[in-house]
Design a protein around this motif. Structure first.
Motif, short mmCIF file in Angstrom:
data_model
loop_
_atom_site.label_atom_id
_atom_site.label_comp_id
_atom_site.label_asym_id
_atom_site.label_seq_id
_atom_site.Cartn_x
_atom_site.Cartn_y
_atom_site.Cartn_z
N VAL B 111 14.28 -16.61 30.93
CA VAL B 111 14.70 -17.58 31.93
C VAL B 111 13.55 -18.53 32.25
O VAL B 111 13.73 -19.75 32.35
CB VAL B 111 15.17 -16.86 33.21
N LEU B 112 12.35 -17.95 32.34
CA LEU B 112 11.17 -18.75 32.68
C LEU B 112 10.86 -19.78 31.60
O LEU B 112 10.46 -20.91 31.88
CB LEU B 112 9.98 -17.80 32.89
N GLY B 114 12.99 -21.28 29.82
CA GLY B 114 13.95 -22.36 29.91
C GLY B 114 13.88 -23.16 31.19
O GLY B 114 14.55 -24.17 31.33
N THR B 115 13.05 -22.71 32.14
CA THR B 115 12.96 -23.42 33.41
C THR B 115 12.26 -24.77 33.23
O THR B 115 11.20 -24.82 32.63
CB THR B 115 12.18 -22.58 34.44
N PRO B 116 12.84 -25.85 33.76
CA PRO B 116 12.19 -27.16 33.64
C PRO B 116 10.80 -27.11 34.26
O PRO B 116 10.62 -26.54 35.35
CB PRO B 116 13.11 -28.10 34.42
N SER B 117 9.82 -27.72 33.59
CA SER B 117 8.45 -27.59 34.06
C SER B 117 8.27 -28.25 35.41
O SER B 117 7.42 -27.86 36.20
CB SER B 117 7.48 -28.15 33.03
N ALA B 119 10.33 -28.09 37.83
CA ALA B 119 10.73 -27.11 38.84
C ALA B 119 9.60 -26.12 39.10
O ALA B 119 9.37 -25.70 40.24
CB ALA B 119 11.99 -26.37 38.38
N ILE B 120 8.89 -25.78 38.03
CA ILE B 120 7.74 -24.88 38.20
C ILE B 120 6.67 -25.56 39.05
O ILE B 120 6.06 -24.94 39.92
CB ILE B 120 7.19 -24.47 36.81
#
Lengths: 262, 284
Positions: B111-112, B114-117, B119-120
Motif C-alpha cells: 500500500v505504501l 502505491g501511496t502518492p508521494s 500524500a506522504i
C-alpha cells in the motif's frame, strides 16, 4: 555429556511414530531401535517417508508449519518429539544434507561459524576447526588454504566440509540425508570410508536410495515402503544389514532388494 | 515453396514492427537525456555552479551547492532511518513468511509503495512541521524515509527469498537459534541484493520533489543544519523553472542534469551489485 552407552546399545528408540503434513499422513506406526555407534541405513523407494523420518530425529520439520508428529522418539530416554530444548537437541543430533550448502565464507569460517556464535573462546574454536577438519578427512587437503572460499572446493570436498561443520558442535548422532547422491564414485567412496571411521565415535543414520551403498556401509538397515491404500510410509523390515539383504523376512523387502520394483 | 515465402515474409514484417515499437519506446528516454544534457551542460561547465549557492537574478556566479549538500543530508538522514528498519522488516517478511503478521507487513508495504508521494509529504507535514511550527530538513527526511521504506522491505524480501533453503537448514541443523541464522547467515549471504534495494531506494528518494514541498520547503542559503529548512536538487529544479529569468531556468536544467547523472550512476551501481548476488547464489 557423552552417554554411558556401549556400542550397540539403543541410542534412538522410535516408538509408534506417526507423522502428518496437514491432513496427509506421511508416516504410520514406525517403531525400531537405532543402536549407538553403529551405522543404520534407511532405504526404500521415493516417497516412502524415509527423509521425513530422518527429519523427525532433529525436529527439522519444525520449519513446516502444518507438520505434526505423534508417538515417541527417545534419545537417551528423552523424547525428541516433545522436547523444549530444541537447540540442544540439534547440537546433539547433527545433520548432513544432500546438497553440501557451503556457507559463503572461508573454509575456516564454515567450521568455526557455529562455535563462534555459541560463544566459545577463540583458542577453543581454533582447536575445534582443526579437529573437525581432521576427523572429516579434509585437513590434509585444505590446511594450507583455510582462508579460501568454501565454494572453491570440489563437490566431494564440500560435502566433507559439511560433515566437519556438523562435527564442530560435538554431536552424538549424525543424520545423513542422501549425502552422496550428488557425488561421483570416487568422492562417494571417500565419504563411505569416512563414515566407517566416524562410526567409532558417533551414531550414524543414513538415508539412501542406493541399496548397494546401504549394503556396503551399514550395520543395520530399515526398509520402508509407501502403503498403497493409505499413501503413508511404513516400516516393512528392520534387521542387521546382512540378514536383511540375504534372508529378507518380508516378500516386499525381497522384491525391492532383488530389483523387482522401486 | 509459395507458402514458405509467404511465411518468411510475414515473419520479417512482424519482426520489423517489433523493432519499430522498441525504438518508439526508447525515444522518450533518449529525448529526456538529450534535452537535459544539451540544456544543462552550459551551466554545469562552470565550476562555480558546484561551489556557489543561490544568487539573485542579475548577479552572475549562482550555483547549486546548497541543493547538492541539502539532497545529500536529506537522503542520508532518510537512509539512516529507512534502511535498517526496511532490512529487518524485509528479513522478517521473507523468513517468517507464514506468520500472519508477515502478510500484514507485506500488505502495508504494498500500500505504501502505491501511496502518492505528495500524500506522504502531507503526512510528514502534519506529523513534524505542524507541532514545531517550522519547516525542517528532518521533516523532509522523514517523508523520504517513509517513501524508501517499502522499497527496501520488498527488495530485501526478494534477495532473502533467493537464498537456497539448504543454507537455512544447514544453519539450523547446527543448533543455532532461528534469528541468528536469519541475521548472521542468511542476511550476509543476501547482502548484495539487499544493497541493491537500498541503492534503488536512495535513487528514488533523491529525485522526489513532492514529499519535500511542505516539509523541507527549500532554502536559498547554504544550510547543513537539518532543523532548518533545506534546499534539495528536485526543489531547485521545480522552483527555478517557474521563475521568469533565463539564467535561473538554465540553472534548473543544470540541476536536472546533475540529478539525472547521479540517479543513473546509482542505478548502474545497483545493477552491478545485483549481478554479483545472482552469481553468488548460483554457487551455493
Amino acid at each position: 555429556m557423552r552417554a554411558v552407552l556401549g556400542a550397540g546399545d539403543t541410542k534412538l528408540k522410535v516408538e509408534q511414530l506417526s507423522f502428518y503434513y496437514g491432513k496427509n499422513q506421511a508416516l504410520k506406526d514406525v517403531s525400531f531401535e537405532i543402536p549407538e555407534r553403529r551405522i543404520t541405513a534407511i532405504i526404500g523407494p521415493s516417497g516412502c517417508g524415509k527423509s521425513t523420518l530422518l527429519r523427525v530425529f532433529n525436529r527439522m520439520y519444525d520449519l513446516i508449519p502444518s507438520a505434526r508428529a505423534g508417538g515417541k522418539v527417545l534419545l537417551d530416554g528423552e523424547d525428541v518429539v516433545t522436547t523444549r530444548k530444541l537447540l540442544e537437541l540439534r547440537q546433539k543430533v547433527g545433520m548432513v544434507f544432500q546438497r553440501p550448502s557451503p556457507f559463503p565464507m572461508s573454509i575456516r569460517d564454515n567450521v568455526a561459524f557455529a562455535p563462534r556464535l555459541l560463544g566459545w573462546s577463540s583458542s577453543r574454536v581454533k582447536e575445534v576447526v582443526r579437529q573437525s577438519l581432521e576427523r572429516a578427512a579434509l585437513w590434509d587437503e585444505v590446511n594450507d588454504r583455510l582462508e579460501a572460499p568454501a565454494t572453491s572446493l570440489s563437490g566431494g570436498q564440500q560435502q566433507r566440509l559439511a560433515i566437519a561443520r556438523c562435527l564442530a558442535v560435538s554431536p552424538e548422532v549424525i543424520l545423513m540425508d542422501e549425502p552422496c547422491s550428488a557425488l561421483d564414485p570416487v568422492a562417494t567412496l571417500k565419504i563411505e570410508d569416512l563414515m566407517a571411521e566416524l562410526m567409532r565415535d558417533y551414531t550414524i543414520v543414513i538415508v539412501t536410495h542406493n541399496m548397494q551403498q546401504a549394503a556396503r556401509v551399514s550395520d543395520y538397515t530399515a526398509f520402508m515402503l509407501m502403503n498403497p491404500e493409505g499413501r503413508y510410509g511404513e516400516l516393512i523390515e528392520f534387521a542387521p544389514t546382512a540378514n536383511l539383504f540375504n534372508q529378507p523376512q518380508d516378500q516386499r523387502t525381497e522384491a525391492y532388494i532383488t530389483g523387482r520394483f522401486g | 515453396m509459395n507458402r514458405n515465402v509467404r511465411r518468411q515474409f510475414a515473419s520479417s514484417i512482424w519482426l520489423g514492427v517489433m523493432y519499430l515499437l522498441t525504438v518508439l519506446a526508447l525515444i522518450p528516454l533518449g529525448l529526456v537525456l538529450w534535452f537535459t544534457v544539451s540544456k544543462g551542460l552550459p551551466s554545469v561547465l562552470h565550476p562555480e555552479f558546484f561551489t556557489n549557492s543561490f544568487r539573485p537574478f542579475g548577479i552572475p556566479g549562482g550555483g547549486i551547492a546548497h541543493a547538492i549538500v541539502g539532497t545529500a543530508i536529506l537522503v542520508g538522514l532518510a537512509s539512516l532511518m529507512a534502511i535498517p528498519i526496511g532490512i529487518l522488516g524485509g528479513v522478517y517478511v521473507a523468513e517468517y513468511a507464514v506468520d500472519p503478521w508477515a502478510s500484514w507487513v507485506r500488505l502495508a508495504s504494498d500500500v505504501l509503495v502505491g501511496t502518492p508521494s505528495i500524500a506522504i509529504g502531507l503526512f510528514a507535514y502534519a506529523l513534524v512541521v505542524v507541532p514545531v511550527h517550522h519547516f525542517s530538513g528532518i521533516a523532509g527526511s522523514i517523508a523520504l524515509a517513509i517513501l524508501m521504506l517499502p522499497i527496501v522491505i520488498r527488495t530485501t524480501e526478494g534477495a532473502v527469498a533467493l537464498i537456497p533453503n539448504g543454507l537455512r537448514e544447514s544453519g539450523l541443523a547446527l543448533g543455532l537459534p532461528r534469528w541468528r541464522v536469519s541475521l548472521q547467515l542468511i542476511l550476509p549471504t543476501a547482502a548484495p541484493g539487499v544493497i541493491t534495494g537500498a541503492l534503488l531506494a536512495v535513487a528514488r528518494a533523491s529525485g522526489e520533489t513532492a514529499p519535500l514541498l511542505f516539509t523541507s520547503l527549500g532554502n536559498t542559503l547554504f544550510k547543513v543544519d537539518p532543523t532548518q529548512a533545506m534546499q534539495a536538487l528536485p526543489l531547485t529544479i521545480y522552483q527555478y523553472a517557474l521563475l521568469p529569468y533565463k539564467s535561473l531556468q538554465d540553472q534548473a536544467w543544470g540541476a536536472a542534469l546533475v540529478l539525472v547523472v547521479m540517479v543513473l550512476g546509482i542505478n548502474l551501481l545497483s545493477r552491478w551489485v545485483l549481478r554479483r548476488q545472482i552469481r553468488l547464489a548460483g554457487q551455493l
